[in-house]
Design an enzyme around this catalytic site. Sequence first.
Site, PDB file in Angstrom:
ATOM      1  N   HIS A   1      -6.283  28.301 -62.537  1.00  7.21           N
ATOM      2  CA  HIS A   1      -7.550  27.580 -62.687  1.00  7.21           C
ATOM      3  C   HIS A   1      -8.472  27.986 -61.542  1.00  7.21           C
ATOM      4  CE1 HIS A   1     -10.591  24.660 -63.045  1.00  7.21           C
ATOM      5  NE2 HIS A   1     -10.147  23.859 -62.100  1.00  7.21           N
TER       6      HIS A   1
ATOM      7  N   CYS B   1      -9.647  19.486 -65.819  1.00  7.98           N
ATOM      8  CA  CYS B   1      -9.487  20.944 -65.693  1.00  7.98           C
ATOM      9  C   CYS B   1      -8.184  21.443 -66.317  1.00  7.98           C
ATOM     10  CB  CYS B   1      -9.544  21.356 -64.223  1.00  7.98           C
ATOM     11  SG  CYS B   1     -11.062  20.843 -63.431  1.00  7.98           S
TER      12      CYS B   1
ATOM     13  N   ASN C   1     -16.475  26.715 -60.890  1.00 10.58           N
ATOM     14  CA  ASN C   1     -15.386  25.969 -61.524  1.00 10.58           C
ATOM     15  C   ASN C   1     -15.871  25.473 -62.887  1.00 10.58           C
ATOM     16  OD1 ASN C   1     -13.478  24.136 -62.350  1.00 10.58           O
ATOM     17  ND2 ASN C   1     -13.353  23.042 -60.388  1.00 10.58           N
TER      18      ASN C   1
HETATM   19  O1  UT7 Z   1     -10.924  21.619 -60.676  1.00  4.83           O
HETATM   20  C1  UT7 Z   1     -10.493  20.588 -59.843  1.00  4.83           C
HETATM   21  C2  UT7 Z   1     -11.718  20.077 -59.189  1.00  4.83           C
HETATM   22  N1  UT7 Z   1     -11.788  20.024 -57.800  1.00  4.83           N
HETATM   23  C3  UT7 Z   1     -11.417  20.917 -56.868  1.00  4.83           C
HETATM   24  O2  UT7 Z   1     -10.781  21.874 -57.089  1.00  4.83           O
HETATM   25  C4  UT7 Z   1     -11.862  20.666 -55.493  1.00  4.83           C
HETATM   26  C5  UT7 Z   1     -10.817  20.925 -54.468  1.00  4.83           C
HETATM   27  N2  UT7 Z   1     -11.395  20.845 -53.151  1.00  4.83           N
HETATM   28  C6  UT7 Z   1     -12.186  21.803 -52.630  1.00  4.83           C
HETATM   29  O3  UT7 Z   1     -12.422  22.825 -53.261  1.00  4.83           O
HETATM   30  C7  UT7 Z   1     -12.707  21.626 -51.231  1.00  4.83           C
HETATM   31  O4  UT7 Z   1     -12.164  20.450 -50.689  1.00  4.83           O
HETATM   32  C8  UT7 Z   1     -14.270  21.573 -51.153  1.00  4.83           C
HETATM   33  C9  UT7 Z   1     -14.832  22.947 -51.451  1.00  4.83           C
HETATM   34  C10 UT7 Z   1     -14.783  20.559 -52.159  1.00  4.83           C
HETATM   35  C11 UT7 Z   1     -14.714  21.172 -49.782  1.00  4.83           C
HETATM   36  O5  UT7 Z   1     -14.175  22.021 -48.803  1.00  4.83           O
HETATM   37  P1  UT7 Z   1     -13.573  21.403 -47.459  1.00  4.83           P
HETATM   38  O6  UT7 Z   1     -13.169  22.529 -46.608  1.00  4.83           O
HETATM   39  O7  UT7 Z   1     -12.496  20.435 -47.879  1.00  4.83           O
HETATM   40  O8  UT7 Z   1     -14.824  20.709 -46.834  1.00  4.83           O
HETATM   41  P2  UT7 Z   1     -15.030  19.160 -46.502  1.00  4.83           P
HETATM   42  O9  UT7 Z   1     -15.156  18.374 -47.750  1.00  4.83           O
HETATM   43  O10 UT7 Z   1     -13.956  18.756 -45.530  1.00  4.83           O
HETATM   44  O11 UT7 Z   1     -16.414  19.182 -45.787  1.00  4.83           O
HETATM   45  C12 UT7 Z   1     -16.574  19.805 -44.529  1.00  4.83           C
HETATM   46  C13 UT7 Z   1     -18.007  19.614 -44.096  1.00  4.83           C
HETATM   47  C14 UT7 Z   1     -18.485  18.166 -44.135  1.00  4.83           C
HETATM   48  O12 UT7 Z   1     -19.296  17.976 -43.003  1.00  4.83           O
HETATM   49  P3  UT7 Z   1     -18.731  17.212 -41.711  1.00  4.83           P
HETATM   50  O13 UT7 Z   1     -18.356  15.855 -42.201  1.00  4.83           O
HETATM   51  O14 UT7 Z   1     -17.567  18.018 -41.250  1.00  4.83           O
HETATM   52  O15 UT7 Z   1     -19.903  17.235 -40.782  1.00  4.83           O
HETATM   53  C15 UT7 Z   1     -19.338  18.093 -45.371  1.00  4.83           C
HETATM   54  O16 UT7 Z   1     -20.342  17.127 -45.272  1.00  4.83           O
HETATM   55  O17 UT7 Z   1     -18.889  20.337 -44.969  1.00  4.83           O
HETATM   56  C16 UT7 Z   1     -19.940  19.466 -45.406  1.00  4.83           C
HETATM   57  N3  UT7 Z   1     -20.348  19.885 -46.733  1.00  4.83           N
HETATM   58  C17 UT7 Z   1     -21.268  20.855 -46.931  1.00  4.83           C
HETATM   59  N4  UT7 Z   1     -21.999  21.596 -46.098  1.00  4.83           N
HETATM   60  C18 UT7 Z   1     -22.827  22.507 -46.634  1.00  4.83           C
HETATM   61  C19 UT7 Z   1     -19.897  19.440 -47.923  1.00  4.83           C
HETATM   62  N5  UT7 Z   1     -20.505  20.104 -48.913  1.00  4.83           N
HETATM   63  C20 UT7 Z   1     -21.357  20.977 -48.322  1.00  4.83           C
HETATM   64  C21 UT7 Z   1     -22.243  21.948 -48.823  1.00  4.83           C
HETATM   65  N6  UT7 Z   1     -22.948  22.686 -47.948  1.00  4.83           N
HETATM   66  N7  UT7 Z   1     -22.401  22.173 -50.157  1.00  4.83           N
END
Ligand code: UT7
Length: 331
Positions: free
Chosen positions: A257, A117, A287
């Site tokens: 970004h 990115c 993104n």
């Molecule tokens: O350009 C650089 C590339 N990357 C990034 O910028 C990513 C940076 N990170 C993020 O944007 C965030 O960490 C995410 C959007 C990827 C995730 O958000 P989060 O608040 O960190 O959520 P999490 O990964 O901690 O997941 C929370 C819950 C999990 O369930 P449990 O384990 O708490 O029961 C996931 O399984 O949300 C669940 N989950 C979803 N639920 C519904 C993960 N993806 C999804 C989804 N829909 N698409």
Amino acid sequence: MQKSIRSSRITGTGHCCPDDVLSNQDLERMVDTTDEWIVTRSGIRERRIARPDQAASDIALEASRNALDTAGIDPGDIDGIIVGTISGDQPFPATACILQDRLGASKAVGFDLSAACSGFIYAVNTAHGLIASGQLNKVLVVGVEILSKFVDWQERSTCVLFGDGAGAVVLEPCEPGGGILGTHMKSDGTLADLLYIVAGGSRTPASAESVAKGQHYLRMKGDGVFKYAVRAMEETSRYVLAQAKLSVDEVDLMIPHQANVRIIDSVYKRLGIPEEKVVVNLDRFGNTSSASIPIALDEVVRDGRLKKGNIVLLVTFGGGLTWGSVLLRYS
Ligand code: UT7
């Protein structure tokens, strides 16, 4: 090599995103997710997805033509093409060389730059250095990604985040003190396992086995990237401001970004930049990796939000991990 100390400025911008829109509601029918989860956790509402027959150079070509048109430059007059991408047309030749041919930019040297990115910001910094040293004069810098072809569409934590797009700028020399005022790039390879694709390189060549294991897909530890991104974007922003001897208050527009609106919110709040100075378009594009900043830049140029003389902070982070920024006076 001719030695000269000069700066460079953006003289043209352009972007191109595929026409096909994939909404959160569409994704609800594909994986176990909800519009509410995606909007709350990321800010994304829809993204553009390339057609099966569309590759990176197809949309890069249109973005480049737009940028060259606004700069008033014939492709035959550019002497450099740098493409920031991790999803080029093929492993090699460089997408920049494919683009050179398609543009008819026969005088240009073309190469790709792999910084995920951060690819566009790294490419602008590289072009700026080559212009400052007198090696190049008119450089086309492109950020393009078709990550939809590298995303695992069964994996809800990544497939809802990414979109496809291309953005381009033309950089030309100017007097020091104008155009680009500060640049910064950094990386930390100890964090390479936060965001990666395993297969397709010399460690794990593409094979029936690698495909069966899904190793050709992008994988991400989102929470690790999130925490690091906020700190890194604040640090690199402060670095370029100090380099240019400008205060945060003097920034007219910040174009971060576009990965996650919560990351963007945390960064501008930590920096003390008012929300109205921050450009956000990830709700419409998701993104788009290295394309996100040049797409947003072109939008604010075209809608008049970015005005001549404005101080603009471009700031990014991405896989590698990589991060960096460019501070410029738009002229
Ligand atoms: O350009 C650089 C590339 N990357 C990034 O910028 C990513 C940076 N990170 C993020 O944007 C965030 O960490 C995410 C959007 C990827 C995730 O958000 P989060 O608040 O960190 O959520 P999490 O990964 O901690 O997941 C929370 C819950 C999990 O369930 P449990 O384990 O708490 O029961 C996931 O399984 O949300 C669940 N989950 C979803 N639920 C519904 C993960 N993806 C999804 C989804 N829909 N698409």
